[in-house]
Design a protein around this motif. Structure first.
Motif, PDB file in Angstrom:
ATOM      1  N   VAL A  39       1.052  -1.301  -0.196  1.00  0.00           N
ATOM      2  CA  VAL A  39      -0.052  -0.085   0.007  1.00  0.00           C
ATOM      3  C   VAL A  39       0.686   1.307  -0.198  1.00  0.00           C
ATOM      4  N   SER A  42       2.147   2.035  -3.175  1.00  0.00           N
ATOM      5  CA  SER A  42       1.125   2.495  -4.283  1.00  0.00           C
ATOM      6  C   SER A  42       1.047   3.957  -3.873  1.00  0.00           C
ATOM      7  N   CYS A  55      -4.882   8.554  -0.419  1.00  0.00           N
ATOM      8  CA  CYS A  55      -5.056   7.093   0.024  1.00  0.00           C
ATOM      9  C   CYS A  55      -5.344   6.422  -1.470  1.00  0.00           C
ATOM     10  N   CYS A  57      -6.882   3.861  -2.335  1.00  0.00           N
ATOM     11  CA  CYS A  57      -8.210   3.273  -2.663  1.00  0.00           C
ATOM     12  C   CYS A  57      -9.234   4.207  -2.738  1.00  0.00           C
ATOM     13  N   ARG A  58      -8.865   5.562  -2.563  1.00  0.00           N
ATOM     14  CA  ARG A  58     -10.273   6.599  -2.673  1.00  0.00           C
ATOM     15  C   ARG A  58      -9.996   7.399  -3.991  1.00  0.00           C
ATOM     16  N   CYS A  72      -3.270  10.092   3.096  1.00  0.00           N
ATOM     17  CA  CYS A  72      -3.165   9.174   4.342  1.00  0.00           C
ATOM     18  C   CYS A  72      -2.203   9.544   5.360  1.00  0.00           C
ATOM     19  N   TRP A  89     -10.094   2.375   5.626  1.00  0.00           N
ATOM     20  CA  TRP A  89     -10.854   2.132   4.348  1.00  0.00           C
ATOM     21  C   TRP A  89     -10.226   0.752   3.824  1.00  0.00           C
ATOM     22  N   CYS A  90      -8.876   0.730   3.627  1.00  0.00           N
ATOM     23  CA  CYS A  90      -8.206  -0.280   3.035  1.00  0.00           C
ATOM     24  C   CYS A  90      -7.673  -1.480   4.222  1.00  0.00           C
ATOM     25  N   VAL A 107     -10.864  -3.300   0.787  1.00  0.00           N
ATOM     26  CA  VAL A 107     -11.369  -1.764   0.524  1.00  0.00           C
ATOM     27  C   VAL A 107     -12.666  -1.827   0.780  1.00  0.00           C
ATOM     28  N   GLU A 109     -16.230   0.657   0.994  1.00  0.00           N
ATOM     29  CA  GLU A 109     -16.976   1.943   0.424  1.00  0.00           C
ATOM     30  C   GLU A 109     -17.463   2.626   1.911  1.00  0.00           C
TER      31      GLU A 109
END
Ligand code: FES
Length: 220
Positions: A39, A42, A55, A57-58, A72, A89-90, A107, A109
């Motif tokens: 993560v 990324s 983040c 994943c957002r 983050c 979230w993740c 992840v 929502e």
């Protein structure tokens, strides 16, 4: 807390910066080290591309103020949600009391404001019958009370002069304020003083834990 990361930032730099910040909020990195590293890798790609560690994943909306909420670690913006999920979230960050974070990866929502969530607040064994304790759910202070094998949750703030109710004592189904003795019925928050009832929240025991049900976000 916003900080612009310098060129050449590494995963270890992110860990060194984010770890203590998350810790102050009651969180830690997931115990799955490889996942954490992936993560954060990324995030470095996002940093290179978009100028900050959003983040991964957002989805950014393009409004700097809104997008700031997904830099983050975004824990302060989603205290209720993460308290209920026990993770961000993740799953990069998990609550400090979670020993094995393997099941918390994935992840999620964002739930709609007003969605009811069950937030674990303490172990039953840490709440003896006839006692109350203070817990914080998101930004809200609650008194969690045990009467026999039943548990209850109500606002921890006395409506008379704002004493912390958990410092009072339990008398049957009444929580008695430590300062001037107002009595609150833990089942419905009522007092015998006009317009001074406190809000209650559903509470339950599940798998040795006490959980309190709260609506998320602005709808509270
Ligand atoms: S502050 Fe609670 S009774 Fe006065």
């Amino acid at each position: 807390m916003r900080r612009v990361f310098f060129e050449g930032t590494t995963v270890d730099d992110l860990k060194a910066y984010m770890g203590p910040f998350a810790e102050r909020l009651g969180y830690k990195f997931n115990t799955e080290i490889e996942f954490v590293d992936e993560v954060l890798e990324s995030e470095l790609v996002v940093l290179e591309r978009d100028g900050d560690v959003y983040c991964p994943c957002r989805v950014r909306v393009g409004d700097p103020k809104e997008d700031l909420k997904i830099v983050c670690p975004c824990i302060p913006f989603y205290l209720d949600e993460f308290a209920a999920l026990r993770k961000c979230w993740c799953g990069l960050f998990i609550r400090e009391d979670v020993e094995d974070g393997a099941d918390l990866i994935g992840v999620i929502e964002q739930p709609e404001p007003g969605t009811q969530v069950d937030v674990p607040v303490c172990l039953v064994e840490d709440l003896q019958p006839g006692t109350a304790r203070h817990v914080k759910v998101g930004k809200v202070d609650l008194a969690v009370v045990r009467v026999g094998e039943e548990v209850f949750a109500l606002s921890n703030v006395c409506r008379h002069a704002f004493a912390p109710l958990d410092e009072g004592f339990v008398d049957g189904y009444a929580l008695v304020c430590p300062w001037h003795g107002w009595r609150y019925d833990v089942r419905d928050g009522t007092t015998d003083h006009p317009n001074a009832d406190v809000r209650t929240f559903p509470a339950m025991i599940r798998n040795g834990e006490v959980l309190v049900t709260v609506p998320l976000g602005r709808a509270r």
